[in-house]
Design a protein around this motif. Structure first.
Motif, short mmCIF file in Angstrom:
data_model
loop_
_atom_site.label_atom_id
_atom_site.label_comp_id
_atom_site.label_asym_id
_atom_site.label_seq_id
_atom_site.Cartn_x
_atom_site.Cartn_y
_atom_site.Cartn_z
N ALA A 39 37.07 35.42 35.41
CA ALA A 39 36.81 35.99 36.74
C ALA A 39 38.06 36.66 37.31
CB ALA A 39 36.31 34.90 37.69
N GLN A 40 39.20 35.99 37.22
CA GLN A 40 40.43 36.56 37.76
C GLN A 40 40.90 37.75 36.92
OE1 GLN A 40 43.54 33.76 38.66
NE2 GLN A 40 42.19 32.40 39.80
N GLY A 41 40.64 37.70 35.62
CA GLY A 41 41.01 38.83 34.77
C GLY A 41 40.23 40.08 35.12
N PHE A 42 38.94 39.91 35.38
CA PHE A 42 38.11 41.05 35.79
C PHE A 42 38.58 41.59 37.13
CE2 PHE A 42 34.27 42.60 38.04
CZ PHE A 42 34.04 43.73 37.26
N GLU A 43 38.87 40.67 38.06
CA GLU A 43 39.36 41.09 39.37
C GLU A 43 40.70 41.82 39.26
OE1 GLU A 43 40.63 38.98 43.64
OE2 GLU A 43 39.58 37.83 42.08
N ARG A 44 41.59 41.31 38.42
CA ARG A 44 42.89 41.93 38.24
C ARG A 44 42.75 43.32 37.61
NH1 ARG A 44 44.79 38.11 35.72
NH2 ARG A 44 44.52 38.83 33.58
N SER A 45 41.86 43.46 36.63
CA SER A 45 41.65 44.75 35.98
C SER A 45 41.08 45.77 36.96
CB SER A 45 40.71 44.60 34.78
OG SER A 45 41.28 43.77 33.79
N PHE A 46 40.16 45.30 37.82
CA PHE A 46 39.56 46.20 38.80
C PHE A 46 40.61 46.66 39.81
CE2 PHE A 46 36.72 47.21 42.42
CZ PHE A 46 35.91 48.14 41.77
N ALA A 47 41.48 45.75 40.22
CA ALA A 47 42.52 46.11 41.19
C ALA A 47 43.52 47.09 40.58
CB ALA A 47 43.24 44.85 41.66
N GLU A 48 43.79 46.95 39.28
CA GLU A 48 44.74 47.85 38.62
C GLU A 48 44.29 49.30 38.66
OE1 GLU A 48 45.19 46.43 34.68
OE2 GLU A 48 46.67 44.88 35.19
N ARG A 67 29.76 47.34 47.84
CA ARG A 67 30.69 48.46 47.89
C ARG A 67 30.45 49.45 46.76
NH1 ARG A 67 32.60 47.95 52.99
NH2 ARG A 67 33.63 45.94 53.34
N MET A 68 29.93 48.99 45.65
CA MET A 68 29.75 49.86 44.50
C MET A 68 28.64 50.88 44.71
SD MET A 68 32.11 48.65 42.55
CE MET A 68 31.76 49.36 40.95
N ASP A 241 41.97 44.50 49.72
CA ASP A 241 40.82 44.11 50.53
C ASP A 241 39.53 44.67 49.95
OD1 ASP A 241 42.58 42.82 52.17
OD2 ASP A 241 42.53 44.32 53.77
N TYR A 242 39.61 45.89 49.44
CA TYR A 242 38.42 46.49 48.83
C TYR A 242 37.97 45.69 47.62
CZ TYR A 242 35.56 49.75 46.15
OH TYR A 242 34.56 50.31 45.42
N GLN A 248 30.18 41.95 43.30
CA GLN A 248 30.17 41.45 41.93
C GLN A 248 31.36 40.53 41.66
OE1 GLN A 248 29.66 44.48 42.95
NE2 GLN A 248 27.88 45.37 41.94
N ILE A 249 32.52 40.87 42.21
CA ILE A 249 33.70 40.04 42.01
C ILE A 249 33.56 38.73 42.78
CG2 ILE A 249 36.17 39.87 42.54
CD1 ILE A 249 36.44 42.77 41.80
N ARG A 250 33.04 38.79 43.99
CA ARG A 250 32.86 37.57 44.79
C ARG A 250 31.86 36.63 44.12
NH1 ARG A 250 31.68 39.80 50.70
NH2 ARG A 250 31.49 37.56 51.14
N VAL A 251 30.79 37.19 43.57
CA VAL A 251 29.80 36.36 42.87
C VAL A 251 30.41 35.73 41.62
CG1 VAL A 251 27.65 36.43 41.56
CG2 VAL A 251 27.80 37.61 43.75
N ALA A 252 31.18 36.53 40.85
CA ALA A 252 31.81 36.00 39.64
C ALA A 252 32.77 34.87 39.98
CB ALA A 252 32.53 37.12 38.90
N ARG A 253 33.55 35.06 41.05
CA ARG A 253 34.50 34.04 41.48
C ARG A 253 33.79 32.78 41.94
NH1 ARG A 253 37.36 36.16 46.32
NH2 ARG A 253 38.10 37.77 44.88
#
Length: 382
Positions: A39-48, A67-68, A241-242, A248-253
């Motif tokens: 979950a954090q890896g997906f979030e980190r990749s999205f933020a990058e 948001r998507m 914040d975005y 999707q990220i909140r659900v995964a987390r």
């Protein structure tokens, strides 16, 4: 040193029970590390995708839960670029497609203007960049091309329309490596979203006080109105914040923590049961230790030490298993474009801390119960 050796030997006295308890902790910690790591890896990749490109704000439709699926008029970009403090406002359209024949579902496809600086971050492995005359041209990320077994010059069907693979690229981001990129206008036509974009990536002018400038630009964007004086209903969010607000990220987390909590509860109950049985079976032994001068604190430390030793062993095995499992999952085509297959040290550290908490909570009651036995009562126990 003798005290720690004594604890170690106590754990090995019942190897089967200790092994099963360790396996329970291993599964619990492994679930925590693997699920949170993914979950954090997906979030980190999205933020990058935004942070490494220097994006300061992401402009989307205000009030949208997802948001998507934000939907904005492409012409708004010109007004954003004219605001004081804005260096550029880059439009983009994001959609999701599937390739059932390759068992790929939810593949990102992005539409960028041909002059977008985002193309500069793509390293072409073969072929060329998109050109204005590429009506049906598409770029494939390296991972997506490998999963589809396609090379430059071959044809691919997207939304039942044929496209030519004009180039294969490698990005700094795992999500982009598993995606496709075409011109913004072509994706708008393909998805019947003429003149529409998902949002704008806003880069601010260099400033000594970026926070003040960002707040001022956010306010200006929120106050934009159309020709009839009605609010455009825009929301400008800092990149972090975005990312945090994406459903999707909140659900995964949330799912990762929920599943991990259940696994931890089971592991704690298993540890509690093991230590209670251990104290019950060794009541006379504890009585002898108390009779020869062991204080209650030493008995307490012994039982808690056994619990923590089991949890530490389970944590090591669970963390190693989680890392191997994540790498294995990342090798599957369906996951290769979404996860990097790595787990950050912070997540592994979280797993160890949680394992120690399991050891404390699972061993606390048995430890206090054992330490509270009086020597005479314990020696009479049959």
């Amino acid at each position: 040193m003798y005290f720690f050796t004594f604890i170690f030997r106590n754990v090995l006295r019942r190897p089967v029970r200790s092994a099963l308890t360790g396996v329970g902790v291993m599964l619990a910690v492994g679930a925590v590390v693997a699920l949170l790591g993914i979950a954090q890896g997906f979030e980190r990749s999205f933020a990058e995708l935004f942070e490494l490109r220097g994006v300061d704000l992401v402009v989307v439709r205000a009030g949208r839960t997802d948001r998507m699926t934000s939907n904005l008029d492409e012409a708004i970009g010109e007004r954003l670029a004219e605001l004081p403090g804005v260096q550029s406002a880059i439009p983009g359209l994001a959609e999701v497609v599937s390739f059932p024949e390759a068992h790929l579902i939810g593949v990102p496809i992005q539409g960028w203007p041909l002059d977008s600086p985002q193309f500069d971050d793509l390293s072409l492995q073969s072929g060329r960049r998109l050109r204005p005359d590429d009506e049906n041209g598409v770029l494939l990320g390296l991972v997506l091309a490998r999963n589809l077994e396609l090379t430059t010059g071959q044809s691919i069907e997207i939304e039942m329309e044929p496209f030519e693979v004009v180039g294969i690229f490698e990005s700094f981001n795992v999500i982009e490596n598993g995606s496709a990129v075409m011109s913004l206008s072509r994706l708008q036509t393909l998805m019947d979203r003429h003149g529409q974009v998902s949002g704008f990536q806003v880069v601010l002018t260099p400033n000594d006080d970026k926070e003040v400038l960002r707040d001022r630009v956010r306010t200006a964007i929120a106050e934009l109105r159309d020709e009839e004086g009605r609010p455009l209903k825009l929301e400008a969010l800092p990149t972090r914040d975005y990312v945090d607000s994406v459903v999707q990220i909140r659900v995964a987390r949330g799912m990762a923590w929920l599943t991990s909590s259940i696994a931890l509860l089971i592991g704690t109950v298993g540890m509690l049961n093991t230590m209670i049985m251990s104290v019950f079976e060794r009541t006379r032994e504890i009585g002898i230790l108390r009779a020869i001068g062991w204080r209650r604190g030493r008995i307490l430390a012994m039982i808690l030490g056994e619990s923590l030793l089991l949890c530490s062993a389970g944590a090591v095995a669970g963390a190693v298993g989680a890392v191997l499992l994540t790498r294995w999952l990342a090798s599957f085509p369906a996951a290769a474009g979404l996860m990097a297959g790595t787990i950050s040290p912070a997540v592994i550290l979280q797993g160890f801390v949680i394992a120690l908490l399991v050891g404390v909570f699972g061993g606390a009651y048995p430890a206090f119960r054992g330490a509270g036995l009086s020597p005479t009562e314990a020696l009479r126990h049959e």
